[in-house]
Motif scaffolding. Structure first.
Motif, PDB file in Angstrom:
ATOM      1  N   HIS A   1      14.720 -41.864   3.681  1.00  0.00           N
ATOM      2  CA  HIS A   1      13.423 -41.576   4.315  1.00  0.00           C
ATOM      3  C   HIS A   1      13.557 -40.263   5.081  1.00  0.00           C
ATOM      4  CE1 HIS A   1       9.922 -41.967   6.971  1.00  0.00           C
ATOM      5  NE2 HIS A   1       9.463 -42.833   6.097  1.00  0.00           N
TER       6      HIS A   1
ATOM      7  N   ARG B   1       3.694 -43.079   4.187  1.00  0.00           N
ATOM      8  CA  ARG B   1       4.168 -43.342   2.824  1.00  0.00           C
ATOM      9  C   ARG B   1       4.058 -44.827   2.522  1.00  0.00           C
ATOM     10  NH1 ARG B   1       7.489 -39.331   4.773  1.00  0.00           N
ATOM     11  NH2 ARG B   1       7.885 -37.550   3.385  1.00  0.00           N
TER      12      ARG B   1
ATOM     13  N   TRP C   1       5.588 -47.768  -0.134  1.00  0.00           N
ATOM     14  CA  TRP C   1       6.723 -48.048  -1.003  1.00  0.00           C
ATOM     15  C   TRP C   1       6.480 -49.387  -1.684  1.00  0.00           C
ATOM     16  CZ3 TRP C   1      10.485 -44.153  -0.500  1.00  0.00           C
ATOM     17  CH2 TRP C   1      10.340 -43.325   0.631  1.00  0.00           C
TER      18      TRP C   1
ATOM     19  N   LEU D   1       9.045 -45.091  -4.068  1.00  0.00           N
ATOM     20  CA  LEU D   1       7.891 -44.474  -3.407  1.00  0.00           C
ATOM     21  C   LEU D   1       6.647 -44.658  -4.262  1.00  0.00           C
ATOM     22  CD1 LEU D   1       6.840 -42.760  -1.033  1.00  0.00           C
ATOM     23  CD2 LEU D   1       7.325 -40.733  -2.420  1.00  0.00           C
TER      24      LEU D   1
ATOM     25  N   LEU E   1       2.494 -40.744  -1.085  1.00  0.00           N
ATOM     26  CA  LEU E   1       2.566 -40.066   0.208  1.00  0.00           C
ATOM     27  C   LEU E   1       1.144 -39.647   0.548  1.00  0.00           C
ATOM     28  CD1 LEU E   1       5.049 -37.287   1.280  1.00  0.00           C
ATOM     29  CD2 LEU E   1       2.600 -36.934   1.527  1.00  0.00           C
TER      30      LEU E   1
END
Length: 365
Positions: free
Chosen positions: A98, A127, A129, A139, A142
């Motif tokens: 991260h 973000r 996940w 991920l 974003l």
């Protein structure tokens, strides 16, 4: 003794108040019963200082938490751990790098497991996940609302709306709060919330109302249906170096949405507010002897809250006697070092998690 040696009943549990507002009761473990005594504390030791931490709420992932490192470098880590109840120990089930330390970590508020297994983090950006069936996180996206500049304004915190899990609210040092639609991956609204940095944000029970705190020392309440107005619920009276002391933490009581808790920077007190009586604290909890760092309302009781501080203590308070002064906590736990994080488990409400130094502990209450 009816509690683990480290759990001390520091005051007799008071009888239920005559007021109707306290729903749910705390029960303390009782070794006198017929069932065999279960372990009441489990610890996990990380290779780094832990800051971000959150319980998973999914019914099919009991005793699962995510923890984030706090290292003064670009690459940090988020690790997912789960208690193996046969081994009676935590096992690591996944991790990811991260950028910068996480300022907050939250799992999707989805107890019924209807949606994919999502985790959100804030730091430089928000973000999302996704955790796969085999536990591997990747991920998902974003979310950046500063597309017109190469600079980012770090996000200090966020909250995930339990009523409408498509909605996440973030707070930033640039004085704004942003409400995101994570399904469409677009901001629903961005507003200037404070005169200075915003340090925390919390949704009320329901969909539309949220509040924020910041360096200007105020708590402001907003309603997504009428954002042209905000209400100042409280302004800090404490000072730090001659200026109004910032408010750094905010937590809304989801069982009784009239009540909020806030923490003042460098103060050992935790302030409880009733939004029906703005500006005057409903209670001031003064059990800590050093800076308070974190608060977590009980997810199953409207009148219990846990506070944690640099005095290494996690304290549970019964607020059912308000507006009478709340003198003492009903339960205290002393850790081995300053506690910087506390979270009460929503799906397993007889467990609280704390973080200090490189250690995550879960405590049965």
């Amino acid at each position: 003794s009816c509690l683990h040696t480290d759990l001390l009943v520091v005051a007799a549990t008071k009888p239920a108040a005559a007021t109707p507002k306290c729903t749910g009761r705390m029960s303390l473990p009782d070794a006198m019963g017929d069932e065999p005594k279960k372990k009441e504390i489990y610890s996990y030791h990380a290779p780094w200082l832990i800051y971000g931490m959150n319980w998973s709420v999914r019914a099919d992932k009991q005793f699962r938490l995510a923890i984030g490192s706090f290292e003064e470098e670009y690459t940090n880590t988020v690790r997912i751990v789960q208690l193996d109840q046969e081994k009676q120990a935590f096992v690591e089930t996944g991790e990811f790098d991260h950028p910068y330390p996480t300022t907050k970590i939250m799992w999707l508020p989805d107890q019924q497991c209807r949606q994919s297994d999502l985790l959100a983090t804030t730091g430089d950006y928000l973000r999302l996940w996704q955790v796969s069936e085999n536990g591997t996180p990747r991920l998902e996206c974003l979310l950046n609302n500063n597309k017109n500049t190469e600079f980012c304004s770090p996000l200090t915190s966020f909250d995930w709306n339990e009523n409408d899990p498509s909605m996440i609210g973030t707070s930033s040092i640039d004085t704004t709060c942003t409400i995101w639609d994570i399904n469409k991956r677009v901001p629903r609204t961005q507003l200037i919330a404070h005169d200075k940095e915003v340090y925390d944000i919390s949704f009320a029970a329901g969909t539309h109302v949220f509040a924020s705190v910041g360096a200007d020392g105020s708590i402001r309440m907003f309603d997504l249906r009428s954002l042209e107005h905000s209400t100042i619920i409280y302004e800090s009276t404490e000072t730090s170096q001659g200026a109004i002391a910032p408010l750094i933490r905010l937590a809304w009581n989801k069982q009784d949405p009239n009540y909020l808790a806030t923490v003042t920077m460098d103060s050992s007190k935790v302030i409880i507010l009733d939004i029906r009586v703005p500006s005057l604290p409903a209670a001031v909890l003064e059990g800590h002897t050093n800076c308070a760092n974190a608060v977590s309302w009980a997810p199953h009781s409207s009148c219990h809250i846990c506070t944690a501080a640099d005095d290494s203590q996690a304290l549970i308070w019964d607020l059912s006697q308000m507006p009478k002064p709340i003198e003492d906590p009903i339960l205290a736990y002393r850790a081995e070092a300053e506690i910087n994080q506390v979270q009460w488990s929503k799906s397993q409400p007889d467990w609280i998690a704390i973080c200090y130094n490189k250690t995550l502990q879960i405590l049965r209450v």
